[in-house]
Write an enzyme that holds these catalytic residues in place. Structure first.
Site, PDB file in Angstrom:
ATOM      1  N   GLY A 145      -3.892  45.943  87.390  1.00 56.04           N
ATOM      2  CA  GLY A 145      -3.521  44.503  86.869  1.00 56.04           C
ATOM      3  C   GLY A 145      -4.538  44.197  85.489  1.00 56.04           C
ATOM      4  O   GLY A 145      -4.556  42.993  85.470  1.00 56.04           O
ATOM      5  N   LEU A 146      -5.098  45.218  85.115  1.00 57.48           N
ATOM      6  CA  LEU A 146      -5.876  44.806  83.933  1.00 57.48           C
ATOM      7  C   LEU A 146      -5.445  45.231  82.402  1.00 57.48           C
ATOM      8  O   LEU A 146      -6.070  45.392  81.534  1.00 57.48           O
ATOM      9  CB  LEU A 146      -7.188  45.696  84.084  1.00 57.48           C
ATOM     10  N   GLU A 182       6.710  47.467  74.322  1.00 57.93           N
ATOM     11  CA  GLU A 182       7.085  47.210  75.629  1.00 57.93           C
ATOM     12  C   GLU A 182       8.602  46.854  76.024  1.00 57.93           C
ATOM     13  O   GLU A 182       9.265  47.764  76.755  1.00 57.93           O
ATOM     14  CB  GLU A 182       6.399  46.140  76.476  1.00 57.93           C
ATOM     15  N   ASP A 194      -0.864  39.752  77.565  1.00 57.04           N
ATOM     16  CA  ASP A 194      -1.768  40.982  77.734  1.00 57.04           C
ATOM     17  C   ASP A 194      -1.999  41.482  76.370  1.00 57.04           C
ATOM     18  O   ASP A 194      -3.431  41.749  76.058  1.00 57.04           O
ATOM     19  CB  ASP A 194      -1.085  42.019  78.531  1.00 57.04           C
TER      20      ASP A 194
END
Length: 225
Positions: A145-146, A182, A194
């Site tokens: 989750g980073l 993405e 992000d």
């Protein structure tokens, strides 16, 4: 949070860039692999992973988020190779990919599609990308989750803007290039948070981002202990 000696947003790393021991070790490992595979030296670039304190799932719904960059990075050594081919090796996955820069040249490996997508999104916006050699690795934990994928996209978007476009693509567009990668090449309908955090991260700060307007503001954040 971020190392007190290193401000990792998306940056070019030179001999004067302060690096903590963990990042220096990563850099040396990449340099050795690059010399072994491609010979000589390239230029080092890095982009950070991120945390987010407030606003999970609100970025792709047009809300507010409160992310910050951390001291875990994806780092790459890159050098133009005077061809129309990209040759890239991932140390962490121990895999090599080679691909052209046309839409039909998409690589089969899922990890390489992140880099291919960044190349294509820059080209589709009228930017310049030529063939290059690259070796990359990171210490952003995968699947934690980073946002290691956003750090990878931001690292290569920043690098290719520096190498081939004279830094004429503004930073928010670099984040959008990662987001479009993405969407169009990795099958993830993500928001902008992000990639934004990776590109705009600032030492000892978080960022309040309005994902509708793109407006943002830095807030001091330096927890101890």
């Amino acid at each position: 949070m971020q190392s007190k000696s290193t401000n990792f947003a998306s940056i070019t790393i030179n001999n004067k860039t302060p690096l903590n021991p963990e990042i220096m070790e990563l850099k040396e490992k990449i340099a050795g692999t690059f010399a072994e595979r491609f010979g000589g030296e390239g230029t080092f670039y890095a982009s950070a992973g991120r945390i987010n304190l407030i606003g999970e799932h609100t970025d792709y719904n047009g809300g507010f988020v409160f992310p910050g960059a951390i001291d875990k990075v994806i780092m790459a050594e890159i050098r133009a190779n005077s061809t129309d081919k990209v040759r890239v090796f991932s140390i962490d996955i121990d895999d090599y990919a080679e691909f052209g820069l046309n839409e039909a040249d998409a690589p089969s490996q899922s990890w390489a599609r992140y880099i291919f997508g960044v190349c294509r999104e820059i080209i589709k916006r009228g930017g310049k990308v030529e063939g290059f050699d690259a070796v990359f690795a990171g210490n952003v934990p995968l699947g934690a989750g980073l946002s290691s994928s956003a750090a990878l996209e931001s690292c290569f978007a920043y690098a290719l803007n520096d190498m081939f476009n004279g830094n004429t693509i503004e930073k928010f567009e670099l984040a959008r290039i990662g987001q479009s990668t993405e969407h169009n090449y990795c099958g993830v309908n993500c928001g902008i948070m992000d990639q934004f955090a990776s590109v705009f991260g600032k030492k000892d700060h978080l960022m309040r981002l309005d994902c509708r307007s793109g407006e943002f503001e830095y807030f001091p954040f330096n927890p101890e202990g």
